[in-house]
Scaffold this motif. Structure first.
Motif, short mmCIF file in Angstrom:
data_model
loop_
_atom_site.label_atom_id
_atom_site.label_comp_id
_atom_site.label_asym_id
_atom_site.label_seq_id
_atom_site.Cartn_x
_atom_site.Cartn_y
_atom_site.Cartn_z
N TYR A 226 -3.69 31.07 -16.39
CA TYR A 226 -2.96 29.83 -16.17
C TYR A 226 -1.48 30.01 -16.53
O TYR A 226 -0.58 29.63 -15.80
CB TYR A 226 -3.59 28.74 -17.04
CG TYR A 226 -2.85 27.44 -17.06
CD1 TYR A 226 -3.04 26.50 -16.06
CD2 TYR A 226 -1.97 27.14 -18.10
CE1 TYR A 226 -2.37 25.30 -16.08
CE2 TYR A 226 -1.29 25.94 -18.13
CZ TYR A 226 -1.50 25.02 -17.13
OH TYR A 226 -0.82 23.83 -17.15
N ILE A 227 -1.25 30.66 -17.67
CA ILE A 227 0.12 30.86 -18.13
C ILE A 227 0.87 31.79 -17.18
O ILE A 227 2.01 31.54 -16.80
CB ILE A 227 0.13 31.42 -19.56
CG1 ILE A 227 -0.41 30.35 -20.51
CG2 ILE A 227 1.51 31.84 -19.98
CD1 ILE A 227 -0.63 30.84 -21.90
N ALA B 296 9.62 26.95 -21.06
CA ALA B 296 8.19 27.09 -21.33
C ALA B 296 7.99 27.71 -22.71
O ALA B 296 8.62 28.71 -23.03
CB ALA B 296 7.54 27.97 -20.28
N ASP C 152 0.25 32.41 -14.02
CA ASP C 152 0.53 31.71 -12.77
C ASP C 152 1.69 30.75 -12.94
O ASP C 152 2.55 30.63 -12.07
CB ASP C 152 -0.70 30.90 -12.31
CG ASP C 152 -1.78 31.81 -11.76
OD1 ASP C 152 -1.48 33.01 -11.55
OD2 ASP C 152 -2.91 31.33 -11.57
N TYR C 153 1.70 30.10 -14.06
CA TYR C 153 2.77 29.14 -14.32
C TYR C 153 4.11 29.84 -14.39
O TYR C 153 5.10 29.40 -13.82
CB TYR C 153 2.48 28.41 -15.63
CG TYR C 153 3.53 27.41 -15.96
CD1 TYR C 153 3.48 26.14 -15.38
CD2 TYR C 153 4.58 27.71 -16.80
CE1 TYR C 153 4.47 25.22 -15.63
CE2 TYR C 153 5.57 26.80 -17.07
CZ TYR C 153 5.50 25.55 -16.48
OH TYR C 153 6.49 24.65 -16.75
N GLU D 189 6.89 26.55 -9.87
CA GLU D 189 7.47 25.67 -10.89
C GLU D 189 8.02 26.48 -12.05
O GLU D 189 8.06 26.01 -13.17
CB GLU D 189 6.38 24.75 -11.43
CG GLU D 189 5.70 23.91 -10.41
CD GLU D 189 6.30 22.52 -10.39
OE1 GLU D 189 5.98 21.75 -11.29
OE2 GLU D 189 7.10 22.23 -9.49
N LYS D 190 8.34 27.72 -11.80
CA LYS D 190 8.59 28.61 -12.93
C LYS D 190 9.77 28.17 -13.77
O LYS D 190 10.72 27.59 -13.29
CB LYS D 190 8.70 30.05 -12.45
CG LYS D 190 10.04 30.55 -12.08
CD LYS D 190 9.88 32.01 -11.71
CE LYS D 190 11.22 32.59 -11.34
NZ LYS D 190 11.09 33.82 -10.60
N ALA E 252 -1.39 22.01 -20.99
CA ALA E 252 0.06 22.00 -21.12
C ALA E 252 0.54 20.58 -21.36
O ALA E 252 0.06 19.64 -20.76
CB ALA E 252 0.69 22.57 -19.86
N THR F 233 4.15 18.21 -21.72
CA THR F 233 5.56 18.27 -21.40
C THR F 233 6.32 17.22 -22.21
O THR F 233 5.85 16.10 -22.38
CB THR F 233 5.77 17.99 -19.91
OG1 THR F 233 4.92 18.86 -19.18
CG2 THR F 233 7.20 18.24 -19.49
N GLY G 253 4.94 31.19 -10.82
CA GLY G 253 4.75 30.31 -9.67
C GLY G 253 6.01 29.56 -9.25
O GLY G 253 7.12 29.86 -9.71
N LEU H 43 2.55 25.34 -23.81
CA LEU H 43 1.42 25.98 -23.12
C LEU H 43 0.36 26.40 -24.14
O LEU H 43 0.65 26.55 -25.32
CB LEU H 43 1.91 27.22 -22.36
CG LEU H 43 2.80 26.93 -21.15
CD1 LEU H 43 3.49 28.19 -20.68
CD2 LEU H 43 1.99 26.32 -20.02
#
Ligand code: GDP
Ligand code: MG
Length: 841
Positions: free
Chosen positions: A182-183, A117, A185-186, A191-192, A150, A152, A189, A167
């Protein structure tokens, strides 16, 4: 004394930040903590906002916000002291590996996926890095808030398959702005990421490291790209980054993301870190002085016992938490983080909440005041300042840098606005004057293509569909392409150079009065060209509320497609004062925008907003490549999104205007034409004239009987109170696709000819004046014309704009809102104008 009273050029030390909530938190995180030095650089031309320098970067604050910050003015001694302290810094000059990034791939073994990330402050170069390594073309800009979602990308690197997520920028991981939440949580979370790649602006470390510290505190494996290293070297600042790296427990690699230098070394290091993490390598991770060790920040004699006291019940309640996670949660609770407190409530962690309250009470008793938020920010900045004192040396005083000199002119009290207006004028002039040349070519090209195709195909609905529906529809889309390309070159250049932030800076006061944001200005100006790109340009406004309002009022900016209607009607009915009418319409649109923006701010989007704390990035010379690339990306977006929609809409409108066919009537007309041809008493000229007349008569009849004609008649009663007849109703209906269609429809209805040549237009404006109602009075009086013009200005922008709003706002609800709001308002205003006018006359 408060910060707003600090005179230009004076220095001060921050004493205390008052205020509350989002504003206070944001301000603390951006480095406005006790003991930091701040300089007032300049007032905006309208006296508000104010440009400050703090921690070596430039930021703009509104006067009302600056009032919340208590300061102590520094004399000359303060400056001398600072100078001395800086002299004592040990130096070490970092070496930049000039190995460029080249994806190396040996497809021997199975690929190992690594999820990475990209995290960092706005404008530190994340997207540049992302583009360099993934070969993507994401939008970079020297303007904060350019990345809004975001993205990818995937690359193969050695035996690894790297998944890189770009991000949005953030100053902190607090739960205040939606991006930051948002960041966070990301990062925490399901999907970390495996590795957090923290991009740092090496010239702005003090503020940038605030986020890095928080990342470390979350217990995530972090590696840093010390980006903008070229700027650091140019300034001849010295940075002992290996030592800094060891102090923070974050491996750091110098990079220049704009050119890709250092990225090879960065990714090699990243992979070593990943291997160490996955193998739990003691040497790497647990060595006391190791560059990837875990970091435990000491929050001082008052907070540490509180953290420990709150940690105890957390440990009991959340048995599977690691010591780092426990500590992190305890700190967050003491800080008063909404999201975490809600979580405690939900999970019935009563003991934790109880311990928290006890500790806060104890702190209050001990210290007399209790402000954990500030104490925590203070402690973090204290740590960073300490680390930088040992490792960083600023060579020159910042004053007199090129950026400062440019700012001195561009945001100057007297020169600021003239320069800004001149640049806007240049942008418009070039867009519409220069753009008109290729527009003519495209117009001619489309005309030739249509003529050519219509010779090839046999007569019939298919031919008419292709020529009048598809070719004309697509032509209607690409005709604006030159304008859009030129407009985008300017916008990209303004964004990339850093001027955009200054434009927002000088316009903020005016915009704020409208309930908008300094950054709203550019989209509004762009709206005069075409509403669609203008709506897309609202993306750089961070505050969702301001962004939504801006988007919703952009349609009141008279776009260039409305101009042909104005010219036709105003030219016919107000021949001596048409330019005044035209100018008045533009102003009227602006007034409507201002009033509705205020209205929306007070109703739909009321409440606290993100404070206007905008960074003013240093000026950077944009690369031609990035400007052109950006221009092309945006143009592509326009073509893709709008091309399909406009094409579809023009086919629908064509269909509604074409069917049902009047075959019986056509036969009769053809017979009459044949009679004229055979007649011996007429000259060839008279024959041609009569034939034309008959054809025109048929076209008019066809239009009247078509679905759209019937719809026009059907809606007429609703529009009669505004002074419109069914013919005007039809033209307004067909204008739903695009406003310039109003003119061609009027042409068809009145003269049986949709040609937009000069003679045809002159004929049309004559016909408009002659047009009579059933009772013999003229259809178009100046009053009707005025009501009609106002209606065209305000009602339904066009299909493409409505779709753009729905897409950008993320919901069809807002598209529907625009339709209802604009049509309702148009009806109301035209009604008032017409009815009041009738009373007076
Ligand atoms: P983001 O907001 O973090 O995604 O930042 P961007 O990638 O959009 O870059 C911000 C600005 O910094 C752009 O104008 C870039 O051209 C510029 N930039 C990025 N990396 C470097 C670098 O290493 N050196 C210099 N001098 N400029 C850079
Ligand atoms: Mg970005």
């Amino acid at each position: 004394m408060d910060l707003s009273q600090l005179k230009v050029g004076q220095r001060a030390v921050i004493q205390k930040v008052n205020g509350k909530g989002q504003f206070r938190k944001r301000i603390l995180e951006m480095g406005f903590v006790q003991g930091k030095e701040i300089v007032s650089v300049q007032n905006a031309p309208l006296y508000d906002p104010i440009h400050y320098k703090i921690l070596g970067y430039d930021v703009s604050l509104r006067r009302a916000d600056a009032k919340q910050i208590d300061i102590k003015v520094l004399g000359e001694e303060g400056k001398a002291e600072k100078q001395q302290a800086a002299e004592a810094v040990p130096t070490h000059h970092g070496m930049l590996s000039d190995e460029p990034f080249a994806p190396k791939h040996q497809a021997k073994k199975e690929l190992i996926p690594i999820r990475i990330a990209l995290v960092g402050n706005p404008n530190c170069g994340k997207t540049s890095l992302f583009n360099q390594v993934s070969g993507a073309n994401e939008h970079v800009g020297n303007y904060s808030g350019v990345t809004v979602e975001a993205k990818t990308g995937y690359i193969l690197y050695g035996n690894y398959r790297l998944e890189i997520i770009d991000l949005p920028g953030a100053y902190s991981l607090s739960p205040y702005s939606p991006e930051e939440l948002y960041i966070r949580d990301y990062l925490t979370g399901a999907e970390k990421p495996d590795i957090v790649l923290n991009v740092l602006d090496a010239c702005n470390l003090e503020r940038n490291l605030y986020l890095s510290l928080q990342l470390k505190e979350l217990g995530l494996p972090v590696i840093s790209a010390l980006n903008m290293f070229d700027e650091l070297e140019r300034k001849k600042d010295l940075l002992n980054y290996p030592k800094l790296s060891a102090l923070l427990g974050i491996p750091m690699i110098p990079t220049i993301c704009r050119t890709g230098i250092g990225l090879g070394a960065l990714f090699d290091e990243l992979i070593s870190l990943y291997e160490a993490v996955s193998a739990n390598d003691e040497d790497w991770l647990n060595d006391e002085r190791g560059k990837a060790r875990s970091l435990k920040l000491n929050y001082g004699v008052h907070l540490e016992p509180a953290i420990e006291a709150v940690s105890r019940p957390i440990r009991q309640h959340y048995k599977d938490y690691s010591p780092l996670e426990v500590r992190h949660l305890a700190i967050k609770c003491l800080e008063g983080d909404k999201v975490y407190l809600d979580k405690l409530k939900e999970e019935r962690a009563t003991a934790v909440r109880y311990a928290r309250e006890e500790e806060l009470k104890r702190l209050e008793e001990e210290l007399g005041k209790m402000d954990t938020e500030e104490m925590i920010a203070d402690a973090r900045y204290g740590f960073i300042t300490g680390a930088l004192r040992e490792t960083y040396k600023r060579r020159k005083q910042e004053e007199g840098s090129l950026s400062d000199k440019i700012d001195g002119i561009v945001t100057h009290k007297l020169l600021g606005f003239p320069i800004f207006l001149a640049l806007m004028y240049l942008m418009f002039y070039t867009t519409f004057e220069l753009g008109a040349v290729p527009m003519d070519w495209i117009d001619a090209g489309v005309g030739t293509l249509g003529g050519w195709v219509s010779q090839l195909l046999p007569d019939g609905p298919i031919k008419d569909l292709i020529v009048d529906g598809i070719i004309a529809g697509v032509g209607g889309v690409i005709i604006f392409l030159p304008n859009i390309l030129i407009l985008y070159i300017f916008i990209s250049f303004f964004e990339d150079s850093g001027y955009m932030a200054r434009a927002a800076f000088i316009m903020d006061k005016l915009m704020h009065k409208m309930g908008l944001h300094g950054k709203s200005f550019i989209p509004l100006v762009m709206g005069f060209g075409c509403n669609v790109p203008a709506i897309m340009a609202t993306r750089s406004i961070e505050s969702r509320k301001s962004r939504m309002i801006t988007m919703l009022v952009v349609p009141f900016m008279s776009c260039s497609a409305r101009l042909p209607v104005y010219i036709l009607i105003a030219g016919a009915l107000f021949p001596s004062s048409s330019s005044t009418v035209l100018f008045g319409l533009y102003l009227f649109g602006i007034a409507i925008a201002i009033i509705s923006a205020r209205l929306m701010r007070d109703t739909l989007f009321s409440g606290e907003d993100v404070p206007f704390v905008m960074e003013l990035p240093p000026y950077r010379l944009p690369t031609l490549r990035s400007v052109l690339r950006q221009m092309w990306n945006r143009a592509k977006q326009y073509l893709q999104k709008m091309g399909t929609v406009i094409l579809f809409a023009s086919i629908v409108i064509w269909f509604l205007g074409y069917f049902p066919r009047q075959d019986e009537a056509r036969k009769q007309i053809d017979e009459q034409i044949a009679q004229v041809e055979q007649s011996t008493s007429l000259s060839a000229e008279a024959k041609a004239e009569q034939t034309n007349e008959l054809n025109a008569h048929f076209t008019q009849m066809q239009q009247e009987q078509s679905y759209i004609g019937r719809l026009g008649k059907f809606t007429e009663p609703a529009l009669r109170p505004l002074g419109f007849d069914w013919k005007m109703s039809i033209s307004l209906l067909s204008g739903l696709a695009a406003k310039e269609v109003v003119v061609s429809t009027l042409g068809v209805i009145y003269t049986g000819d949709s040609d937009d040549s000069e003679e045809a237009q002159a004929r049309l404006s004559e016909r408009i004046l002659q047009e009579k109602r059933a009772d013999g009075s003229p259809s178009f009086t100046p009053l009707v014309a005025l009501s009609f013009l106002i209606f065209v200005l305000i009602y339904f922008p066009c299909v493409a704009t409505v779709i753009a709003i729905a897409k950008e706002a993320g919901s069809w609800k807002w598209g529907a809102f625009t339709v209802i709001f604009s049509c309702g308002l148009a009806w109301l205003l035209s009604f008032l104008v017409y009815q009041i006018g009738m009373l007076i006359i």
